[in-house]
Scaffold this motif. Structure first.
Motif, PDB file in Angstrom:
ATOM      1  N   ALA A   1       0.878  -1.069  -0.099  1.00 20.99           N
ATOM      2  CA  ALA A   1      -0.118   0.095   0.091  1.00 20.99           C
ATOM      3  C   ALA A   1       0.814   1.284   0.049  1.00 20.99           C
ATOM      4  O   ALA A   1       2.004   1.226   0.478  1.00 20.99           O
ATOM      5  N   TRP A   2       0.210   2.195  -0.650  1.00 19.31           N
ATOM      6  CA  TRP A   2       1.083   3.668  -0.793  1.00 19.31           C
ATOM      7  C   TRP A   2       0.349   4.758  -0.866  1.00 19.31           C
ATOM      8  O   TRP A   2      -1.183   4.622  -1.098  1.00 19.31           O
ATOM      9  N   PRO A   3       0.217   6.021  -0.397  1.00 21.10           N
ATOM     10  CA  PRO A   3      -0.412   6.968  -0.601  1.00 21.10           C
ATOM     11  C   PRO A   3      -0.878   7.264  -2.062  1.00 21.10           C
ATOM     12  O   PRO A   3      -0.061   7.284  -2.811  1.00 21.10           O
ATOM     13  N   PRO A   4      -1.902   7.713  -2.280  1.00 20.66           N
ATOM     14  CA  PRO A   4      -2.429   7.932  -3.589  1.00 20.66           C
ATOM     15  C   PRO A   4      -1.858   9.036  -4.457  1.00 20.66           C
ATOM     16  O   PRO A   4      -1.708   9.085  -5.693  1.00 20.66           O
ATOM     17  N   HIS A   5      -1.530  10.073  -3.712  1.00 22.20           N
ATOM     18  CA  HIS A   5      -0.800  11.077  -4.221  1.00 22.20           C
ATOM     19  C   HIS A   5       0.773  10.813  -4.481  1.00 22.20           C
ATOM     20  O   HIS A   5       1.613  11.955  -4.915  1.00 22.20           O
ATOM     21  N   SER A   6       1.333   9.750  -4.111  1.00 23.71           N
ATOM     22  CA  SER A   6       2.702   9.447  -4.322  1.00 23.71           C
ATOM     23  C   SER A   6       3.161   9.568  -5.714  1.00 23.71           C
ATOM     24  O   SER A   6       2.437   9.076  -6.754  1.00 23.71           O
ATOM     25  N   ARG A   7       4.271  10.485  -5.983  1.00 23.91           N
ATOM     26  CA  ARG A   7       4.812  10.333  -7.259  1.00 23.91           C
ATOM     27  C   ARG A   7       6.411   9.869  -7.223  1.00 23.91           C
ATOM     28  O   ARG A   7       7.168  10.110  -7.986  1.00 23.91           O
ATOM     29  N   SER A   8       6.629   8.952  -6.014  1.00 22.51           N
ATOM     30  CA  SER A   8       7.777   8.568  -5.897  1.00 22.51           C
ATOM     31  C   SER A   8       8.121   7.541  -7.080  1.00 22.51           C
ATOM     32  O   SER A   8       7.728   6.433  -6.945  1.00 22.51           O
ATOM     33  N   ARG A   9       9.464   7.419  -7.769  1.00 23.96           N
ATOM     34  CA  ARG A   9       9.934   6.391  -8.568  1.00 23.96           C
ATOM     35  C   ARG A   9      10.201   5.029  -7.630  1.00 23.96           C
ATOM     36  O   ARG A   9      10.164   4.023  -8.200  1.00 23.96           O
ATOM     37  N   ALA A  10      10.906   5.504  -6.545  1.00 19.24           N
ATOM     38  CA  ALA A  10      11.313   4.382  -5.845  1.00 19.24           C
ATOM     39  C   ALA A  10      10.010   3.564  -5.185  1.00 19.24           C
ATOM     40  O   ALA A  10      10.188   2.290  -5.274  1.00 19.24           O
ATOM     41  N   VAL A  11       9.097   4.148  -5.017  1.00 19.35           N
ATOM     42  CA  VAL A  11       7.820   3.327  -4.432  1.00 19.35           C
ATOM     43  C   VAL A  11       7.342   2.610  -5.598  1.00 19.35           C
ATOM     44  O   VAL A  11       6.956   1.464  -5.513  1.00 19.35           O
ATOM     45  N   ALA A  12       7.056   3.383  -6.786  1.00 23.18           N
ATOM     46  CA  ALA A  12       6.727   2.644  -8.051  1.00 23.18           C
ATOM     47  C   ALA A  12       7.584   1.252  -8.371  1.00 23.18           C
ATOM     48  O   ALA A  12       7.033   0.272  -8.823  1.00 23.18           O
ATOM     49  N   GLY A  13       8.876   1.504  -8.250  1.00 17.90           N
ATOM     50  CA  GLY A  13       9.833   0.267  -8.387  1.00 17.90           C
ATOM     51  C   GLY A  13       9.661  -0.675  -7.433  1.00 17.90           C
ATOM     52  O   GLY A  13       9.460  -1.986  -7.864  1.00 17.90           O
ATOM     53  N   LEU A  14       9.265  -0.411  -6.047  1.00 13.32           N
ATOM     54  CA  LEU A  14       8.974  -1.489  -5.134  1.00 13.32           C
ATOM     55  C   LEU A  14       7.874  -1.967  -5.493  1.00 13.32           C
ATOM     56  O   LEU A  14       7.758  -3.331  -5.087  1.00 13.32           O
ATOM     57  N   VAL A  15       6.717  -1.521  -5.684  1.00 13.85           N
ATOM     58  CA  VAL A  15       5.443  -2.068  -6.057  1.00 13.85           C
ATOM     59  C   VAL A  15       5.612  -2.954  -7.285  1.00 13.85           C
ATOM     60  O   VAL A  15       4.769  -3.824  -7.438  1.00 13.85           O
ATOM     61  N   ARG A  16       6.193  -2.424  -8.303  1.00 16.22           N
ATOM     62  CA  ARG A  16       6.470  -3.283  -9.594  1.00 16.22           C
ATOM     63  C   ARG A  16       7.037  -4.510  -9.219  1.00 16.22           C
ATOM     64  O   ARG A  16       6.652  -5.663  -9.793  1.00 16.22           O
ATOM     65  N   VAL A  17       8.187  -4.505  -8.498  1.00 12.32           N
ATOM     66  CA  VAL A  17       8.884  -5.706  -8.190  1.00 12.32           C
ATOM     67  C   VAL A  17       7.979  -6.595  -7.269  1.00 12.32           C
ATOM     68  O   VAL A  17       7.823  -7.839  -7.705  1.00 12.32           O
ATOM     69  N   ALA A  18       7.179  -6.051  -6.272  1.00 10.76           N
ATOM     70  CA  ALA A  18       6.235  -7.090  -5.456  1.00 10.76           C
ATOM     71  C   ALA A  18       5.322  -7.636  -6.137  1.00 10.76           C
ATOM     72  O   ALA A  18       5.279  -8.941  -5.827  1.00 10.76           O
ATOM     73  N   THR A  19       4.766  -7.122  -7.095  1.00  6.02           N
ATOM     74  CA  THR A  19       3.666  -7.775  -7.850  1.00  6.02           C
ATOM     75  C   THR A  19       4.302  -8.734  -8.782  1.00  6.02           C
ATOM     76  O   THR A  19       3.673  -9.808  -9.209  1.00  6.02           O
ATOM     77  N   ARG A  20       5.595  -8.408  -9.338  1.00  2.16           N
ATOM     78  CA  ARG A  20       6.005  -9.293 -10.165  1.00  2.16           C
ATOM     79  C   ARG A  20       6.595 -10.561  -9.706  1.00  2.16           C
ATOM     80  O   ARG A  20       6.479 -11.792 -10.001  1.00  2.16           O
ATOM     81  N   LEU A  21       6.985 -10.409  -8.292  1.00  5.05           N
ATOM     82  CA  LEU A  21       7.239 -11.619  -7.561  1.00  5.05           C
ATOM     83  C   LEU A  21       6.084 -12.602  -7.210  1.00  5.05           C
ATOM     84  O   LEU A  21       6.375 -13.724  -7.243  1.00  5.05           O
ATOM     85  N   THR A  22       5.004 -12.086  -6.851  1.00  3.82           N
ATOM     86  CA  THR A  22       3.892 -12.853  -6.547  1.00  3.82           C
ATOM     87  C   THR A  22       2.807 -12.957  -7.598  1.00  3.82           C
ATOM     88  O   THR A  22       1.741 -13.697  -7.608  1.00  3.82           O
ATOM     89  N   SER A  23       3.526 -12.702  -9.022  1.00  7.73           N
ATOM     90  CA  SER A  23       2.723 -13.007 -10.123  1.00  7.73           C
ATOM     91  C   SER A  23       1.424 -12.556 -10.146  1.00  7.73           C
ATOM     92  O   SER A  23       0.385 -13.084 -10.907  1.00  7.73           O
ATOM     93  N   GLY A  24       1.158 -11.302  -9.605  1.00  8.12           N
ATOM     94  CA  GLY A  24       0.090 -10.537  -9.612  1.00  8.12           C
ATOM     95  C   GLY A  24       0.070  -9.903 -11.241  1.00  8.12           C
ATOM     96  O   GLY A  24       0.922  -9.842 -12.060  1.00  8.12           O
ATOM     97  N   PRO A  25      -1.281  -9.114 -11.372  1.00  9.57           N
ATOM     98  CA  PRO A  25      -1.310  -8.359 -12.522  1.00  9.57           C
ATOM     99  C   PRO A  25      -0.248  -7.060 -12.678  1.00  9.57           C
ATOM    100  O   PRO A  25       0.148  -6.677 -11.520  1.00  9.57           O
ATOM    101  N   ALA A  26       0.012  -6.804 -13.746  1.00  4.22           N
ATOM    102  CA  ALA A  26       0.597  -5.639 -13.775  1.00  4.22           C
ATOM    103  C   ALA A  26       0.101  -4.411 -12.952  1.00  4.22           C
ATOM    104  O   ALA A  26      -0.884  -4.074 -13.132  1.00  4.22           O
ATOM    105  N   PRO A  27       1.096  -3.608 -12.188  1.00  2.00           N
ATOM    106  CA  PRO A  27       0.528  -2.522 -11.238  1.00  2.00           C
ATOM    107  C   PRO A  27       0.009  -1.537 -12.108  1.00  2.00           C
ATOM    108  O   PRO A  27       0.847  -1.298 -13.188  1.00  2.00           O
ATOM    109  N   ARG A  28      -0.914  -0.543 -11.732  1.00  2.08           N
ATOM    110  CA  ARG A  28      -1.047   0.656 -12.375  1.00  2.08           C
ATOM    111  C   ARG A  28      -0.127   1.696 -11.929  1.00  2.08           C
ATOM    112  O   ARG A  28       0.683   1.545 -11.001  1.00  2.08           O
ATOM    113  N   ALA A  29       0.301   2.738 -12.973  1.00  2.00           N
ATOM    114  CA  ALA A  29       1.287   3.604 -12.849  1.00  2.00           C
ATOM    115  C   ALA A  29       1.028   4.354 -11.639  1.00  2.00           C
ATOM    116  O   ALA A  29      -0.156   4.860 -11.083  1.00  2.00           O
TER     117      ALA A  29
END
Length: 294
Positions: free
Chosen positions: A262-290
């Motif tokens: 989970a993350w704040p909806p107003h986040s513009r952090s590339r680091a947070v986006a990268g962490l979310v992307r890796v987490a969903t990839r690890l768990t074979s989830g759908p590609a996260p929205r930007a």
């Protein structure tokens, strides 16, 4: 209303004693009493009933306490996130990940390793929290992203991606008669087991009513279970961390525990986006929205 007035009121409302509230705020009692009286006159509402023996919140005071806590949390979060944004712009900040201590250990280790291998990764500062604390840290800006667990944590107001769902198990002393069963039902956890369910503190520090012992951390919990004084129901992934003198039985009808990032909806952090992307990839989830997209 000023934030100073809200802090004064919250202190009195939580302590229900002007002397203790003044001590907590580091000020004298008379100006605190005057400030609360002025606030009541401005609002046109009695917030506190005062007698020689007690201070009691009125209905209006209960509403203001709830709203004041939310407002102060929002102010604190704004301050924290502004400072972190300034650090990030100067290249001095990593990303802060909050997670409950002892939860999702395998997933967490894989996530940290996989993210560190990303070409644009930054340092991850890990906040290991107590029960329910990671949600609050995300809300008040101390964390940029968090692993939360449904149905126990609230994701209201956050953007989230589901990572993994798991069943729950009943933790019992080794050798308990129920350990011979392949599975049990929720009603049997504190019934047939003959052991009370341990009680965790609520967010305000109070404990729910019940016969089970009050616990503050997992070491205390598992020692009580090993001694035959309590039992508990936990996600199955906790099995790998258990002591040899306790064991588990799957709980057939317990709701699954879903780990989300989970993350704040107003986040513009590339680091947070990268962490979310890796987490969903690890768990074979759908590609996260930007992150930051509408």
């Amino acid at each position: 209303m000023e934030t100073r007035e809200l802090r004064y009121f919250v202190a009195v409302a939580e302590e229900l004693h002007f002397g203790r509230a003044a001590e907590r705020l580091g000020m004298a009692q008379p100006p605190l009493s005057r400030a609360i009286s002025l606030l009541e006159r401005r609002l046109g509402a009695t917030l506190l009933e005062r007698t020689s023996r007690a201070v009691v919140l009125t209905e209006a005071g209960s509403v203001l306490l709830r709203e004041a806590r939310a407002a102060l949390d929002a102010v604190a979060a704004a301050e924290q996130r502004t400072r972190r944004a300034a650090l990030a712009a100067s290249g001095q900040a990593g990303v802060v990940l909050a997670t409950k201590a002892g939860a999702s250990n395998e997933l967490l280790a894989k996530l940290l390793d996989a993210y560190a291998a990303e070409p644009d990764s930054v340092a991850v500062d890990l906040l290991l929290c107590g029960i329910g604390e990671q949600e609050h840290m995300l809300r008040d800006g101390r964390a940029d992203v968090a692993l939360l667990h449904l149905p126990f944590d609230s994701t209201a107001g956050f953007d989230t991606e589901e990572l993994v769902a798991e069943r729950q198990v009943l933790v019992l002393p080794a050798g308990h008669p129920l350990t011979a069963r392949e599975q049990v039902r929720t009603a049997e956890a504190a019934g047939v087991a003959g052991l009370p369910l341990a009680r965790w503190p609520r967010r305000d520090g109070t404990y729910p009513d019940g016969p089970g012992p009050e616990v503050r951390d997992q070491a205390q919990l598992y020692q009580l279970i090993a001694l035959g004084r309590a039992c508990c129901v936990v996600p199955e992934s906790v099995r790998s961390q258990l002591r040899e003198d306790v064991t588990t039985v799957p709980v057939l009808d317990a709701p699954p525990v879903t780990t989300v990032i989970a993350w704040p909806p107003h986040s513009r952090s590339r680091a947070v986006a990268g962490l979310v992307r890796v987490a969903t990839r690890l768990t074979s989830g759908p590609a996260p929205r930007a992150i930051g997209a509408a």
